[in-house]
Design a protein around this motif. Structure first.
Motif: not given
Lengths: 163, 773, 547, 99
Positions: A5, A49, A107, A109-111, A114-120, A123, B770, D1-6, D8, D50, D53
Motif C-alpha cells: 500500500n 496487480l 470518484t 460512482a467508484l467509491i 467498490f467501496r470495500d472490494t479487496e483484491l485477491p 493472483s 448516478i 489492497m483495495l480495488l478502489v485505490q487503483f 481512483l 485481477t 480473476n
C-alpha cells in the motif's frame, strides 16, 4: 500488505504529479519525459496487480517505442527544445472544470460501488497463461489487432509520405 | 375381349426370344449417322467433299447393318416357323394330356431359345397358350430384342434408354437407311455448290440419326425424344435457305404446328405412363390389351396421341405445314416430308397399337377418330392437289392424302396394310419427289404451268422413272401402290357388295372415302404428268439452252426407287389371290413384320376379294381417263402450251368457281391459323397481357412505391414538420435567435470545442445517471 | 470421410470474399493484377468445388456432408452451420461454374462506366452470398447470405446498368427487401413457435435440420399457413412467381450482361431453393394447403410469361420474360410435392441457369455489336456472325425444351409429375395444370423461334449490313460459353448425374421422421380431408414427444 | 489492497488526460494526453481482471497497448501532414469542420 500500500501511495503520487506535469509544462520535450515517468508508474501498478507480462509489455512498447515515436514527432514538427509559449489553449478554465467535474462523478460512482472490494492476494499471472489465452480464446481479436496494426502501419505511411 | 378373340380366332401365341448379333447391336445404326453429324460439324468444311463423305459412308454402313438386321430377323422368324411345325407334331401326339404337354412345351421352348437360337436371356419366357392357326400359317411369336440400360432415375422410378427390335422396327430401319442413302447420293449433285453445303449434310446426318433413334425406341419417352429431334431437323432443313422470309416462315410454321400436336403427344404419353406404370412400349401395350387400364383412360390417351399424329403426319386439320415445308431443298422433301419423318405418326400408332385398338375399340365399332381423320385427309388433300401449280406442292398434298390412307388403315384395324402402305409409299413417293427435283434442277423452278411442259423429250430417264412411280402411286396393278392400297380397302371391313372381306369392324365410310381417294389420286397425278412432261415447253431457260437430263448421281437413285416402286408390292402378295395355296412366298411382308406376341392386339385380317380389287382398279382407271381426256385431248387440242381450258367449268358454274376458290385458299385453314390464331396470340392477346402487366401489376407495384413515398412525405411535411415540429418550432422559433448565436459560437469547427462539449455532456449525463438511477 | 473436411465449405464460401478484399486493395492502375486475382480466386473456389464433386459421397447424398457446426449468435441459438447435400450440390456447382465464366466474359466486355476493380469485387462478393445461401443450414445464416446477395446486385444494376438503371435497381432492391422482410418474420415465427425439444435439446432453434426434421410439426395449422404465406412471398418474389415478377424484366433489361447472367443463372434459384429447402420440409401441412394455389400461379406464370414474351420488341426483355415462364415450370414441379416433381424442379433450375444464362450472354454480345436489341432492327445474325447465330439457335432450342438438350429434363418431368401429384392434393386440378403447362411449351416454341427468326434469319438490315463491329464469336466469348454449351448438351443427353444426386435428398426432405422414427407421411394420404386428420395426429405425436 | 485505490488512480489519470486533450493545442501534446487516457483505461482493465480473476482483463490491456501504438503512429502521421501543409501543429487554427 502495508508495504504494498505504501509503495502504491508513493507511486500514485509520483504518477499524478508527473501526469500534471505532462499537461502543464511548457516544454514539449519535458512533457514527453514526464510522460515516461507516468508510463513507468503504470507499469509498476501492473506489477503490483500481478500482471507481470502486461507490465513488461508496457515498458517495452510505451517507453521503448511510443515515447520515442512521440519525440520524433516533436522533432519533426520543429518544436523548440526550450520553452514554448504557444502550447496551450487561451482558455484553460473550462477544461479544468470539465475534468474536475468528471473526476467528481467518477470518484463518487467508484467509491459508491467498490467501496470495500479487496483484491485477491495470490493472483500473479505469468506470460504462459496470458499467451495461452490469447492464442486460444482470443485468437480472433488477436488477428483483428494484427490486421489493425498492419492497416495503421500502411495508413501512417500513406498519410505521412511526401507526394 | 373374349368375344373379340373368338371373333378374330386368335389369341396371344407362344413367344420365343429373338436374338442375333446385328439385332442386339442395332443401336449402332443410329449411332453411325450421329457420329457423322459430329464429324461433319467439326471437320466437314476441311474435308475434300465438304463433309458429304462422312454422311454417305455412315449411312451406307448403317444401310448394310440394316440389311443384316433384316436378314437376321427373317432367319429368326423362319426358325420360329420350323419350331411351330415341330410343336404341332407334339400337339397331335400328346393331345390327350394337356397339362403334361404344356410342361414339355415349356421346356422345349426354353431349350429352343437357349440352344437353337443361341440366346441367353434371363427373362422368363412366357407361354400363354398354344400356337394357333393364323392365316393359314402356324406360328410361334417372337419376343422382340430389347436391350436397355438406365438413362436416369428420379423419384424411385428408373427411366431406360434402349432398343426394341422387331419386324416393324427392322422394316423401318431398312426404309429409312435405304431412302436416306439414296437422298444423300442424290444431294451431292442436287445441292452442289450450295452456300451451306456442309450444314446441309450435317443436318441430313442428324436427321437420319434421330429418325433411326425414334424407330428403335424401346419406350415412349425415347419416342418423344426422337419425335422432337426429327422435328427440329425438319425445322432446320425446311429453313435451309433462311435468308428468304417465306422459307423461315415455313420452317417456323412446321415447328409450331408440330408443337401443337406435341402437346397431345406429351399429355397422351404421360397418361399412358402413369396408368401403365411403365415407359416400356411392350408393357404399355400389354397393360392396354389385358384391360389393366380403363377404357376411358385409353380413349383419352388415344385422342391425345391422335392429335400428335395429326400434326406430325400431316392429317387434317393440322396438315397445313406440310405443303409449306416444300420450301426446303427437294431431297429433304423426299426424305423427311414424304418417306420417313411424316410417317413417324403412323409408326407411333403402329407401335402403340394395343392402346389405340382398345382405346378406340377398333374391332367392335364402325367409326372412330383415326379412321375419320384419315379418310377426311385422304379426300380433302386429294382435292387440294388439283389446284396447285407447284409440282412439289401437288406431291406434298398427295403425301398428305396417302398418309391419310395409312391413318385410315390403322383406324379400321388394318395394321399390316397401313405399315405395308408406309413401306411402298416411301419408295414411290421418294421417287416422285426426287424426280420432281430432277426436273426443277434443270428448269430452275417448280412451277408446272410457267416453267415446265414437254419435259419428256429433254429428260427421258426422269420421265420414265416418274411415270413408274406415278403408276405405283395411282394404285394401278401390278405396281406397289396397288397391293398396299387394296389391302387397306380390304381392311375397312365387310361391305356386302364385295363379299367377305372380314375385317375388324365395318367401316363403310372409310371404304367409300378410300375409293374416292383412289380416283382423285389418279386424276391429279395425270394432271401432273401432263403439265410436266407433255404439251409444249413453257419455261424460259435464261439462255442456258434446252433443259437437259440430270447427272448420274441424280438418275441412279431415281432408277433404284422406280425399281422398288415396281417390285415392293409383291412382298405382301395376298394369300389365295391367284393360287389359293399356302405357298411360302405370299404375305411375306405381313408374316415377318407383324408381331405375333402378347403385346400386339388381336387384329383381324381381311380376306382379299377379287371384286373389290377389280372395282377399285376400274375406279382408278376412270380417274385417269377423265383427267386424261381433259388434258390430253381437250386442253391439248386447244393449244399444246395451254395448261387449262379457257372456258372450263369454273367459268360456267358459280358453284364450281366457289369450290375452286375454296381449294385455292386451302379451305381457309391457313388464314385461320396464321391470321387469326397465331397473329391473334402474338398481337392482341400478347399485347393485352403485356398491357395488363405494365398497367396492371407493374403499375400497382409502382403505385405502392409512389404512394408510400407520398405518405411518407405527408407524414414528414404535414404531421412531423407542422404538428409535432410545430410545437417544437414554437419554442424553436423563440430560441432561433439564441440558436443562431449559439451556432456562431459553438459551431466554429474547432475540434477542442467539440471535444469539450462531448466530455462535458458525458459527464453531465453520467452525473444524472448516478443521481436519478 | 475419414479425414476432417469441415473446413471445405467455409473456405469455399469465404474465399471469394477474401478475393474481393484483395481486389479492393490493389490499385486501380494495375488492372491485369486485379483481373488475375479475381479470376484466380474464383478458379481456386471452383477447384474446391470440383474436389467436392469428386469427394462427395453420392451414396449418402440424402445426408448433409462437410458439415461445420459452430457457435455463432448464442443469444438466439443461431449457429454457424454449413453443410451440403444432394439438393444443394448441383446448385453450388452451378454457381461455381457460372461465376468464373462471367469473369472471363467481363474481361472482354467491361460495361460502362468502366471500373474493373469495383465490378469484379462485387461479383466476388455475390459469389460468397450465393454459395453461402446454398450451403447454410441455419435460418439466420441463410437470411444473412440471402441478403448479402442483394447489395452487390443492386450496385451492379445501379452503376453499370442501362438508361433506366435507377428505377430498375431501386425496384429490384425494394421488391426483394419487401419479400425478405416477410421471410424474416416467418423465420422468427418459426423460431418462437416451433418446439425444438421434439428433436433436440434446444427449445427454440433456427437450425434448418432440426426444424425440417420435426421441430415445426407441433405448430398449429393456422399458424403454419401464415408462416408459409410469409415465406411464399419472400421466396416467390425472388423466383419470381406471378404476380411478383415485375421487377425481373426491368432488372434484367437494365443490368449489365454479367449481372443479367448471374441474376438469371443463380439468383432466381435462391427463391426456389428456399421453397424446397425450407418452406416445404418444415411446413408440409401448410405446403399441402398452399400447393394448388402455387401450382395455379405457376401455370399462370407459364402462359403469362410466354404471352409477355410475344409482346416484346426488345430481345433482352423477351429473354427476361421467358424466365418467368420457365421458373413457372420449376414451381409447378415443386407444387406437386412429390419427389419426382421436386427432382424435376432442381433439374429445371440447373438447366434454366445454364440456358437462360447463355441466352443473356448472347444478348449482351449482340448489344455490344449492334448497340441495340430492338428486334425490329436486328436480323441476319446468321449472315453477319454465323457462329454466334448458330449458338443463339442452339440456346433457343434448348430453352424451348428440345429433348436431347438440358431444358427438356426440367420441363417434361415437371409436366409429368403434375399428372400425379402427392395424394393429398386434388388430382384433377393438377391434371388441368398439366394441360395448361403443355400449352406453355407450344407458346415457348412460338416466342423463341420468333425471336430467332427476327434476329438470326433473313438478311442483315441496311444499317448493319457492312458493319465492321459485327464480328463473330470472340476468343473470350468462346472460353466463357463453351463449358455452358457443353453442359447443356451433356445434361440433355445424360441427365442421370443430377437426378441421382438430388433424389435421396429430395426423398428425405419429403419424409417426416422424429428422432429417427419415421412417422406417417401425410402427403401420401388420399385427399385433403384425410390429410388434415393425419396432420392433426402428427401434431399430437409431436406434442407427446416433447421433453 | 483495495480495488478502489487503483480505480481512483486511473480516474485521476483519465481526467488529467481529458484536461490535457482539451487544454493543449499542440497536436503532439494532445497525443500525449491521449496516451494518459489509454493508460488509465489499462489500469482499470487489469484491476478488474485481477478482481474477477479473469485473464481477459490483461489480454485486453495488451490489445489496448497495441492499439495505442497504432494510434500514435497514425496520429503522428496526421500531425506531420498537418504540419507539412500549414507549418504549424496548432489545432485551434484548424476549423475545416465548421458547420
Amino acid at each position: 500488505m502495508v508495504a504494498q500500500n505504501v509503495f502504491f501511495g508513493i507511486m500514485a503520487l509520483i504518477m499524478i504529479c508527473a501526469a500534471l506535469k505532462v499537461v502543464r509544462t511548457k516544454n514539449v520535450v519535458h512533457a514527453a519525459l514526464w510522460l515516461v515517468v507516468v508510463l513507468g508508474g503504470v507499469a509498476g501498478q501492473f506489477l503490483l496487480l500481478g500482471a507481470e507480462f502486461v507490465g513488461v509489455t508496457q515498458v517495452l512498447v510505451y517507453i521503448g517505442a511510443v515515447v520515442v515515436l512521440l519525440l520524433f514527432g516533436v522533432m519533426l514538427t520543429k518544436a523548440s527544445l526550450g520553452e514554448e509559449a504557444d502550447l496551450n489553449m487561451p482558455n484553460r478554465t473550462l477544461p479544468a472544470i470539465i475534468a474536475a467535474l468528471m473526476f467528481g462523478v467518477m470518484t463518487y460512482a467508484l467509491i459508491d460501488t467498490f467501496r470495500d472490494t479487496e483484491l485477491p492476494r495470490e493472483s500473479v499471472t505469468n506470460a504462459a497463461t496470458v499467451s495461452d489465452s490469447i492464442f486460444a480464446d482470443y485468437i480472433v481479436p488477436f488477428e483483428a489487432v494484427s490486421v489493425l496494426l498492419l492497416a495503421a502501419l500502411i495508413g501512417a505511411v500513406v498519410v505521412a509520405r511526401k507526394e | 375381349m373374349v368375344a373379340l378373340s373368338a371373333l378374330a380366332g386368335e389369341g396371344p401365341t407362344s413367344l420365343i426370344q429373338a436374338g442375333g448379333w446385328f439385332l442386339e447391336k442395332a443401336w449402332i445404326i443410329p449411332a453411325l449417322p450421329a457420329i457423322s453429324f459430329v464429324l461433319i460439324l467439326f471437320f466437314g468444311k476441311r474435308m475434300k467433299y465438304k463433309g458429304a463423305e462422312f454422311g454417305i459412308i455412315s449411312i451406307a454402313v448403317a444401310f448394310i447393318f440394316a440389311i443384316c438386321c433384316v436378314g437376321q430377323w427373317i432367319g429368326q422368324v423362319n426358325n420360329a416357323d420350323s419350331y411351330t411345325e415341330k410343336q404341332q407334331y407334339h400337339d397331335e401326339e400328346k393331345h390327350s394330356d394337356k397339362a403334361a404337354h404344356e410342361g414339355i412345351l415349356n421346356e422345349e421352348i426354353q431349350r429352343t431359345s437357349f440352344n437353337e437360337l443361341g440366346v441367353a436371356s434371363s427373362e422368363e419366357i412366357v407361354v400363354s397358350a398354344l400356337a394357333e392357326e393364323k392365316d393359314g400359317y402356324s406360328s410361334v411369336g417372337i419376343k422382340p430384342v430389347i436391350e436397355r440400360f438406365t438413362w436416369w432415375e428420379s423419384g424411385g422410378r428408373s427411366f431406360q434408354v434402349g432398343i426394341m427390335v422387331d419386324g416393324l422396327a427392322v422394316m423401318m430401319l431398312f426404309v429409312v437407311t435405304a431412302i436416306s442413302l439414296l437422298v444423300h447420293i442424290y444431294s451431292t449433285e442436287y445441292v452442289a455448290g450450295d452456300r451451306r453445303y456442309t450444314h446441309y449434310f450435317a443436318f441430313l446426318s442428324l436427321f437420319s440419326a434421330s429418325m433411326l433413334f425414334f424407330v428403335l425406341s424401346e419406350n415412349i419417352l425415347q419416342t418423344i425424344v426422337g419425335w422432337e429431334l426429327v422435328g427440329v431437323c425438319s425445322f432446320a432443313l425446311i429453313g435451309h435457305w433462311w435468308e428468304e422470309k417465306p422459307n423461315s416462315d415455313a420452317a417456323l410454321k412446321a415447328f409450331l404446328t408440330n408443337r401443337v400436336g406435341d402437346m397431345g403427344l406429351l399429355v397422351g404419353m404421360i397418361v399412358l405412363f402413369w396408368s401403365a406404370g411403365s415407359w416400356s412400349i411392350v408393357d404399355i401395350n400389354n397393360a392396354a390389351i389385358n384391360n389393366e387400364i380403363g377404357q376411358s383412360t385409353l380413349l383419352i390417351a388415344s385422342l391425345c396421341l391422335t392429335a400428335a399424329v395429326m400434326s406430325k403426319s400431316g392429317q387434317f386439320i393440322l396438315h397445313t405445314w406440310l405443303p409449306d415445308a416444300m420450301a426446303g431443298p427437294t431431297p429433304v422433301s423426299a426424305l423427311i416430308h414424304a418417306a420417313t419423318m411424316v410417317v413417324a405418326g403412323i409408326y407411333m400408332v403402329a407401335r402403340l397399337y394395343g392402346v389405340f385398338f382398345e382405346g378406340f375399340d377398333i374391332a367392335g365399332s364402325s367409326f372412330n377418330v383415326l379412321a375419320l381423320v384419315g379418310s377426311v385427309t385422304l379426300v380433302g388433300a386429294g382435292l387440294l392437289a388439283f389446284v396447285q401449280d407447284d409440282i412439289k406442292k401437288v406431291l406434298a398434298y398427295s403425301t398428305v392424302s396417302q398418309l391419310g390412307y395409312m391413318v385410315m388403315a390403322l383406324g379400321v384395324g388394318a395394321w399390316t396394310a397401313a405399315v405395308f402402305h408406309l413401306f411402298t409409299h416411301a419408295f414411290f413417293k421418294a421417287g416422285l419427289f426426287l424426280g420432281a427435283g430432277s426436273v426443277s434442277h434443270s428448269v430452275h423452278s417448280f412451277d408446272m404451268k410457267k416453267s415446265m411442259g414437254g419435259m419428256r423429250k429433254f429428260m427421258p430417264t426422269t420421265y420414265k422413272t416418274f411415270i413408274v412411280c406415278t403408276i405405283a402411286l395411282m394404285g394401278l396393278p401390278p405396281l406397289a401402290g396397288f397391293w398396299s392400297k387394296d389391302e387397306i380397302l380390304v381392311g375397312t371391313g365387310g361391305w356386302g357388295l364385295f363379299g367377305g372381306t372380314g375385317g375388324n369392324g365395318t367401316y363403310v365410310f372409310a371404304l367409300v372415302m378410300g375409293i374416292i381417294g383412289a380416283a382423285l389420286t389418279c386424276a391429279y397425278m395425270t394432271r401432273v404428268i401432263y403439265l410436266t412432261f407433255f404439251g409444249e415447253f413453257r419455261g424460259d431457260t435464261h439462255g442456258h439452252g434446252d433443259p437437259h437430263e440430270s447427272g448420274k448421281r441424280i438418275t441412279i437413285p431415281l432408277v433404284i426407287l422406280a425399281v422398288m416402286a415396281t417390285g415392293a408390292g409383291f412382298l405382301n402378295f395376298p394369300v389365295g389371290f391367284l393360287t389359293g395355296s399356302k405357298a411360302g412366298w405370299q404375305e411375306r411382308f405381313g408374316h415377318y413384320v407383324e408381331p405375333v406376341a402378347t403385346y400386339f392386339p388381336p387384329i383381324a385380317h381381311g380376306t382379299p376379294s377379287w371384286s373389290l380389287a377389280i372395282f377399285s382398279t376400274v375406279v382408278a382407271i376412270i380417274g385417269v381417263s377423265a383427267a386424261g381426256y381433259y388434258f390430253f385431248v381437250k386442253v391439248n387440242a386447244q393449244s399444246p402450251a395451254a395448261t387449262e381450258l379457257t372456258n372450263g367449268l369454273t367459268e360456267k358454274s358459280k358453284v364450281a368457281k366457289a369450290g375452286h376458290t375454296l381449294l385455292k385458299q386451302k379451305y381457309y385453314l391457313d388464314h385461320l391459323y396464321t391470321d387469326i390464331i397465331a397473329n391473334g396470340t402474338k398481337g392482341p392477346v400478347a399485347d393485352a397481357t403485356y398491357w395488363t402487366n405494365q398497367k396492371g401489376i407493374d403499375e400497382a407495384v409502382n403505385q405502392v412505391g409512389k404512394q408510400t413515398a407520398r405518405a411518407a412525405t405527408f407524414v414528414y411535411e404535414k404531421i412531423d414538420q407542422n404538428m409535432v415540429d410545430g410545437v417544437v418550432n414554437l419554442s424553436g422559433k423563440a430560441s432561433e435567435g439564441l440558436g443562431e448565436t449559439t451556432r456562431t459560437i459553438i459551431q466554429r469547427g474547432k475540434i477542442h470545442q467539440y471535444a469539450a462539449i462531448m466530455f462535458a455532456a458525458t459527464t453531465i449525463l453520467a452525473g444524472l445517471l448516478i443521481v436519478f438511477v | 470421410m475419414e479425414y476432417d473436411n469441415n473446413w471445405l465449405l467455409s473456405l469455399m464460401v469465404f474465399l471469394p470474399l477474401i478475393g474481393a478484399a484483395v481486389v479492393m486493395l490493389i490499385p486501380k492502375a494495375q488492372e491485369e493484377l486485379v483481373k488475375a486475382v479475381a479470376l484466380g480466386t474464383t478458379l481456386v473456389t471452383a477447384a474446391l468445388g470440383v474436389f467436392m464433386l469428386f469427394d462427395f459421397d453420392y451414396g449418402k447424398s440424402g445426408d448433409l456432408q462437410y458439415v461445420v457446426d459452430k457457435e455463432w449468435i448464442n443469444v438466439i441459438n443461431s449457429r454457424y452451420i454449413l453443410g451440403v447435400d444432394g439438393m444443394s450440390l448441383p446448385l453450388i456447382a452451378l454457381t461455381l461454374l457460372i461465376v468464373p465464366l462471367c469473369l472471363v466474359y467481363t474481361f472482354g466486355h467491361f460495361p460502362e462506366p468502366r471500373n474493373p476493380k469495383a465490378i469484379l469485387a462485387l461479383i466476388l462478393i455475390l459469389e460468397t452470398g450465393m454459395i453461402g445461401t446454398f450451403a447454410s443450414q441455419d435460418l439466420i445464416l441463410f437470411f444473412v447470405f440471402f441478403e448479402v446477395v442483394l447489395l452487390p446486385m443492386f450496385f451492379m444494376i445501379a452503376v453499370w446498368g442501362g438508361d433506366d438503371r435507377r428505377y430498375a435497381s431501386l425496384k429490384f432492391f425494394l421488391y426483394t427487401m419487401f419479400g425478405s422482410a416477410l421471410m424474416l418474420v416467418s423465420f422468427l415465427a418459426l423460431y418462437f413457435l416451433a418446439d425444438g425439444s421434439i428433436v433436440g435439446d434446444q427449445a427454440n432453434t433456427f437450425s434448418i435440420v432440426s426444424l425440417s426434421e420435426g421441430a415445426s410439426l407441433g405448430i398449429s395449422r393456422s399458424a403454419q399457413l401464415w408462416i408459409f404465406a410469409g415465406m411464399f412471398v419472400g421466396f416467390g418474389v425472388k423466383v419470381p412467381m406471378f404476380p411478383f415478377h415485375t421487377w425481373l424484366p426491368d432488372a434484367h433489361t437494365q443490368a449489365p450482361t454479367v449481372g443479367s447472367v448471374i441474376l438469371a443463372a443463380v439468383l432466381l434459384k435462391l427463391g426456389t431453393y428456399g421453397f424446397i429447402r425450407i418452406a416445404i420440409p418444415m411446413l408440409p401441412e401448410a405446403a399441402s394447403a398452399w400447393a394448388p394455389f402455387i401450382g395455379l400461379l405457376a401455370v399462370i406464370g407459364i402462359i403469362y410469361g410466354a404471352l409477355g414474351c410475344l409482346a416484346q420488341r426488345d430481345m433482352k426483355r423477351l429473354i427476361a420474360f421467358s424466365s418467368v415462364a420457365h421458373m413457372g415450370f420449376v414451381m409447378l414441379g415443386i407444387s406437386t410435392l412429390t419427389d419426382f416433381g421436386i427432382n424435376a424442379a432442381i433439374f429445371g433450375m440447373v438447366a434454366h441457369g445454364l440456358i437462360t444464362g447463355m441466352l443473356f450472354f448472347i444478348a449482351g454480345s449482340m448489344k455490344d455489336r449492334y448497340h441495340t436489341l430492338d428486334m425490329g432492327r436486328l436480323g441476319g445474325l446468321l449472315v453477319s456472325a454465323p457462329r454466334l447465330g448458330w449458338i443463339l439457335g442452339f440456346s433457343a432450342m434448348a430453352s424451348l425444351g428440345l429433348p436431347g438438350l438440358a431444358g427438356f429434363w426440367g420441363e417434361f418431368p415437371a409436366i409429368l409429375a403434375s399428372y400425379n401429384p402427392a395424394s393429398i392434393l386434388p388430382e384433377s386440378t393438377f391434371r388441368g395444370y398439366m394441360v395448361v403447362a403443355a400449352l406453355g411449351t407450344v407458346l415457348a416454341a412460338g416466342y423463341l423461334l420468333w425471336m430467332l427468326q427476327k434476329t438470326a434469319m433473313g438478311n442483315p438490315k441496311e444499317e448493319f449490313a457492312d458493319n465492321e463491329e459485327i464480328t463473330d464469336v470472340k476468343k473470350h466469348e468462346w472460353i466463357a460459353w463453351a463449358p455452358i454449351l457443353a453442359l447443356i448438351l451433356l445434361f440433355g443427353l445424360y441427365p442421370r448425374p443430377i437426378f441421382t444426386t438430388t433424389d435421396d435428398a429430395v426423398v428425405k426432405s419429403l419424409t417426416v421422421d422424429i428422432q429417427g422414427e419415421e412417422i406417417e407421411n401425410c402427403l401420401e394420404v388420399e385427399g385433403a380431408d384425410l390429410g388434415k386428420e393425419c396432420f392433426a395426429n402428427v401434431r399430437e405425436t409431436a406434442e407427446s414427444m416433447k421433453e | 489492497m483495495l480495488l478502489v485505490q487503483f480505480l481512483l488512480l486511473s480516474s485521476v489519470l483519465f481526467c488529467i488526460g481529458i484536461y490535457g486533450v482539451l487544454a493543449r493545442k499542440n497536436g503532439v501534446m494532445v497525443l500525449m494526453s491521449i496516451e494518459l487516457i489509454l493508460n488509465a483505461v489499462n489500469i482499470n482493465l487489469v484491476a478488474f481482471g485481477t478482481m474477477t480473476n479473469n485473464i481477459a482483463g490483461e489480454v485486453f490491456a495488451l490489445f489496448v497497448i497495441a492499439i495505442a501504438a497504432a494510434e500514435v503512429g497514425v496520429g503522428l502521421a496526421i500531425v506531420l501532414l498537418i504540419f507539412r501543409n500549414r507549418s504549424s501543429v496548432d489545432l485551434s487554427s484548424i476549423d475545416s469542420m465548421k458547420g
